[in-house]
Motif scaffolding. Structure first.
Motif, mmCIF file in Angstrom:
data_model
loop_
_atom_site.group_PDB
_atom_site.id
_atom_site.type_symbol
_atom_site.label_atom_id
_atom_site.label_comp_id
_atom_site.label_asym_id
_atom_site.label_seq_id
_atom_site.Cartn_x
_atom_site.Cartn_y
_atom_site.Cartn_z
ATOM 1 N N THR A 140 43.862 34.897 44.986
ATOM 2 C CA THR A 140 44.471 35.667 43.904
ATOM 3 C C THR A 140 43.524 35.877 42.727
ATOM 4 N N ALA A 141 42.602 34.932 42.531
ATOM 5 C CA ALA A 141 41.722 35.033 41.357
ATOM 6 C C ALA A 141 40.391 35.678 41.687
ATOM 7 N N ARG A 142 40.174 36.015 42.940
ATOM 8 C CA ARG A 142 38.847 36.503 43.307
ATOM 9 C C ARG A 142 38.639 37.944 42.863
ATOM 10 N N THR A 143 37.390 38.235 42.513
ATOM 11 C CA THR A 143 37.045 39.554 42.013
ATOM 12 C C THR A 143 37.213 40.610 43.099
ATOM 13 N N SER A 144 36.842 40.262 44.338
ATOM 14 C CA SER A 144 36.961 41.217 45.444
ATOM 15 C C SER A 144 37.890 40.639 46.511
ATOM 16 N N LYS A 145 38.566 41.522 47.225
ATOM 17 C CA LYS A 145 39.456 41.065 48.303
ATOM 18 C C LYS A 145 38.714 40.938 49.629
ATOM 19 N N TYR A 146 37.460 41.392 49.652
ATOM 20 C CA TYR A 146 36.724 41.449 50.916
ATOM 21 C C TYR A 146 35.458 40.613 50.935
ATOM 22 N N VAL A 147 34.848 40.436 49.732
ATOM 23 C CA VAL A 147 33.596 39.674 49.627
ATOM 24 C C VAL A 147 33.831 38.494 48.691
ATOM 25 N N ALA A 148 33.543 37.284 49.159
ATOM 26 C CA ALA A 148 33.768 36.104 48.307
ATOM 27 C C ALA A 148 32.475 35.331 48.080
ATOM 28 N N PHE A 149 32.288 34.876 46.844
ATOM 29 C CA PHE A 149 31.150 34.011 46.522
ATOM 30 C C PHE A 149 31.584 32.559 46.700
ATOM 31 N N VAL A 150 30.803 31.797 47.439
ATOM 32 C CA VAL A 150 31.128 30.398 47.680
ATOM 33 C C VAL A 150 29.972 29.525 47.156
ATOM 34 N N PRO A 151 30.146 28.845 46.021
ATOM 35 C CA PRO A 151 29.063 27.990 45.518
ATOM 36 C C PRO A 151 28.850 26.809 46.465
ATOM 37 N N ILE A 152 27.581 26.524 46.783
ATOM 38 C CA ILE A 152 27.298 25.344 47.620
ATOM 39 C C ILE A 152 26.471 24.316 46.859
ATOM 40 N N ILE A 153 25.724 24.788 45.870
ATOM 41 C CA ILE A 153 24.904 23.875 45.064
ATOM 42 C C ILE A 153 24.826 24.454 43.654
ATOM 43 N N GLU A 154 24.838 23.559 42.701
ATOM 44 C CA GLU A 154 24.769 24.018 41.321
ATOM 45 C C GLU A 154 23.629 23.302 40.628
ATOM 46 N N GLY A 155 23.054 23.928 39.610
ATOM 47 C CA GLY A 155 21.987 23.299 38.842
ATOM 48 C C GLY A 155 20.634 23.471 39.497
ATOM 49 N N CYS A 156 19.599 22.891 38.868
ATOM 50 C CA CYS A 156 18.247 23.046 39.397
ATOM 51 C C CYS A 156 17.364 21.878 38.966
ATOM 52 N N GLU A 194 33.266 39.017 54.275
ATOM 53 C CA GLU A 194 31.887 38.632 53.949
ATOM 54 C C GLU A 194 31.903 37.541 52.899
ATOM 55 N N ILE A 195 31.042 36.547 53.095
ATOM 56 C CA ILE A 195 30.869 35.537 52.044
ATOM 57 C C ILE A 195 29.398 35.456 51.665
ATOM 58 N N HIS A 196 29.176 35.050 50.415
ATOM 59 C CA HIS A 196 27.816 34.756 49.960
ATOM 60 C C HIS A 196 27.802 33.287 49.570
ATOM 61 N N LEU A 197 26.981 32.498 50.262
ATOM 62 C CA LEU A 197 26.778 31.118 49.832
ATOM 63 C C LEU A 197 25.862 31.209 48.618
ATOM 64 N N ILE A 198 26.301 30.684 47.482
ATOM 65 C CA ILE A 198 25.478 30.870 46.274
ATOM 66 C C ILE A 198 25.047 29.553 45.650
ATOM 67 N N GLY A 199 23.919 29.646 44.946
ATOM 68 C CA GLY A 199 23.366 28.519 44.206
ATOM 69 C C GLY A 199 22.014 28.931 43.661
ATOM 70 N N GLN A 200 21.515 28.237 42.636
ATOM 71 C CA GLN A 200 20.192 28.567 42.082
ATOM 72 C C GLN A 200 19.144 28.465 43.182
ATOM 73 N N ASN A 201 19.298 27.452 44.045
ATOM 74 C CA ASN A 201 18.395 27.258 45.189
ATOM 75 C C ASN A 201 19.220 26.786 46.369
ATOM 76 N N VAL A 202 19.724 27.714 47.155
ATOM 77 C CA VAL A 202 20.637 27.306 48.232
ATOM 78 C C VAL A 202 19.947 26.420 49.264
ATOM 79 N N ASN A 203 18.661 26.699 49.520
ATOM 80 C CA ASN A 203 18.011 25.922 50.576
ATOM 81 C C ASN A 203 17.580 24.527 50.122
ATOM 82 N N SER A 204 17.840 24.190 48.859
ATOM 83 C CA SER A 204 17.632 22.808 48.409
ATOM 84 C C SER A 204 18.927 22.002 48.580
ATOM 85 N N TYR A 205 19.899 22.601 49.256
ATOM 86 C CA TYR A 205 21.208 21.979 49.478
ATOM 87 C C TYR A 205 21.059 20.559 50.037
ATOM 88 N N ARG A 206 21.647 19.584 49.391
ATOM 89 C CA ARG A 206 21.506 18.187 49.798
ATOM 90 C C ARG A 206 22.759 17.418 49.402
#
Ligand code: 5AD
Ligand code: SF4
Length: 446
Positions: A140-156, A194-206
């Motif tokens: 209900t709160a998402r900006t788009s009904k078809y594409v969602a941003f999914v945070p996986i890592i935050e900060g740097c 469609e989803i976008h896994l998001i983060g400043q550096n997604v491949n540093s996911y740990r």
């Protein structure tokens, strides 16, 4: 007290994701959300501080709101990166501001607003996140009904010398895979394409534990996460931003194995000069970077590659800049975000003598932009006659009879259509190339 809140967002996708969360928390607490500031009781700005111009914008907006709302003073709040960095001093700089809420305070926003509505003049929250905080937000709160941003890592944790993000967003903190995967299953269920896994550096996911990743192979936790996410049933999966030093070629292997992992990599290089990369403390050389690019170009499907570049970093000579232009030509980017170096107070680079004049920064910016524009024209023209899978996202803003969306290679594609197609994935044959988009026609039913 039932009050109406207007929330305005600047900056990156992480801020968009935070605003979506704030929206949910506010509704749950009984607030009404408004699409415009005119009649709102509370106005909140979610701010960006990555460059000076972005950081300044919020103060311009506060001034505009103050003039518009003379006689009916709303509660005004500043949240996000500028709030985190400037803290209490915002109250002095802009006396109409009643709330300053840092990057970890999103979930406490309803209480902060209530305190301000009850008359507290300076409500400040720069604290850490609450324990056990939930990151995901309902549809209900998402900006788009078809594409969602999914945070996986935050900060740097990288501390590139020019960058304020490690200070505004804090250290890297990864969300558990189990939590991410549960959210994506829910998004599939709600019909997201469609989803976008998001983060400043997604491949540093740990993440702290491997819960949710059991049984998935992969050279790094991020590679295991990609393979796990690829099995959720989500049709299209994109991820951004990737950090060159931590870009393991196994990411490309995972993309080769799963069609749902889209053929687009955003891999910022920042400069084509080893000397400048060292001064930026990026932790990679031009040759390291080109090796990663080589791996991406050897993928089974043709990949789109995009990048960020900073021109006019302190000490950048004409020779360094030439090397950047050379690298850009050598890689052949599908898209390039070019920035003039902007000094950020408190970063290590702010102590350097910035010997590249404003005019020179602008000249280099224009030259690189022109080089990219020329290249992009030929690169986009090569798409003519190709068929792309396009997610229909919204009516085109330019023509009433056109719809617009993105391809799996993350190009903007426009085509004749109508709103009944929203949320569908269409096969579109490209008929024309524009500067930053493609035009085409649908060739078959889904
Ligand atoms: N000046 C100019 N550009 C910057 N970026 C980050 N910090 C600065 C700065 N101080 C750019 C980088 C980064 C993008 C998000 O913003 O290119 O990748
Ligand atoms: Fe900033 Fe560097 Fe971290 Fe990117 S990797 S957010 S540029 S410090």
């Amino acid at each position: 007290m039932r009050a109406t809140v207007y929330l305005e967002t600047f900056g990156c996708q992480m801020n968009v994701a935070d605003s979506e969360r704030a929206d949910v928390r506010l509704r749950a607490a009984g607030f009404d959300l408004s699409g415009s500031p005119e009649n709102a009781d509370v106005i909140i700005f979610n701010t960006c501080s990555v460059r000076e111009r972005a950081a300044h914008k919020v103060f311009t907006r506060i001034g505009e709101v103050r003039r518009q709302r003379i006689g009916s003073e709303p509660v005004v709040g500043v949240m996000g990166c500028v709030a985190q960095l400037e803290g209490e001093s915002i109250f002095d700089a802009s006396p109409i501001v009643n709330i300053v809420a840092g990057t970890r305070a999103t979930d406490r926003l309803p209480q902060l607003i209530s305190r301000a509505l009850e008359g507290e003049r300076r409500v400040l929250d720069l604290d850490e996140r609450a324990d056990g905080e939930v990151w995901d937000v309902p549809a209900t709160a998402r900006t788009s009904k078809y594409v969602a941003f999914v945070p996986i890592i935050e900060g740097c944790n990288k501390f590139c010398t020019y960058c304020i993000v490690p200070f505004s967003r804090g250290r890297e903190s990864s969300r558990t895979a189990a939590d991410i995967i549960a959210e994506i299953h829910e998004l599939c269920h709600q019909g997201y394409k469609e989803i976008h896994l998001i983060g400043q550096n997604v491949n540093s996911y740990r993440p702290k534990t491997e819960a949710g990743l059991e049984g998935f192979k992969g050279a790094t936790p991020f590679c295991r996460l990609l393979r796990a996410v690829a099995t959720t049933g989500m049709e299209r999966i994109k991820f951004t931003t990737s950090f060159p030093r931590d870009f393991n070629p196994d990411i490309v292997a995972a993309i080769d194995e799963h069609e749902s992992l889209c053929e687009w990599i955003h891999l910022p290089v920042q400069s084509g000069s080893d000397r400048i990369l060292r001064a930026m403390r990026r932790g990679h050389t031009v040759s390291d970077y080109l090796q990663r690019i080589e791996a991406v170009k050897n993928a089974a499907r043709p990949m789109s590659i995009t990048s960020d570049i900073i021109v006019g970093f302190p000490g950048e000579t004409m020779e360094d800049f030439r090397e950047t232009v050379k690298l850009v030509e050598q890689v052949g980017y599908d898209g390039l975000y070019i920035f003039k170096y902007s000094e950020r107070h408190g970063t290590p680079a702010a102590k350097l003598n910035d010997d590249v004049s404003r005019e020179e920064k602008s000249a280099r910016f224009a030259e690189l932009e022109e080089a990219q524009r020329r290249f992009q024209r030929t690169m986009y023209e090569r798409y003519i006659d190709r068929v792309l899978n396009v997610l229909v996202e919204r009516p085109s803003s330019k023509s009433e009879s056109d719809m617009t969306g993105h391809s799996t290679c993350h190009k903007v594609v426009n085509f004749p259509g109508d709103s009944s197609m929203l949320g569908d994935v269409k096969r579109v044959r490209v008929t024309a190339a524009k500067q930053n988009s493609l035009y085409g026609e649908i060739i078959s039913a889904p």
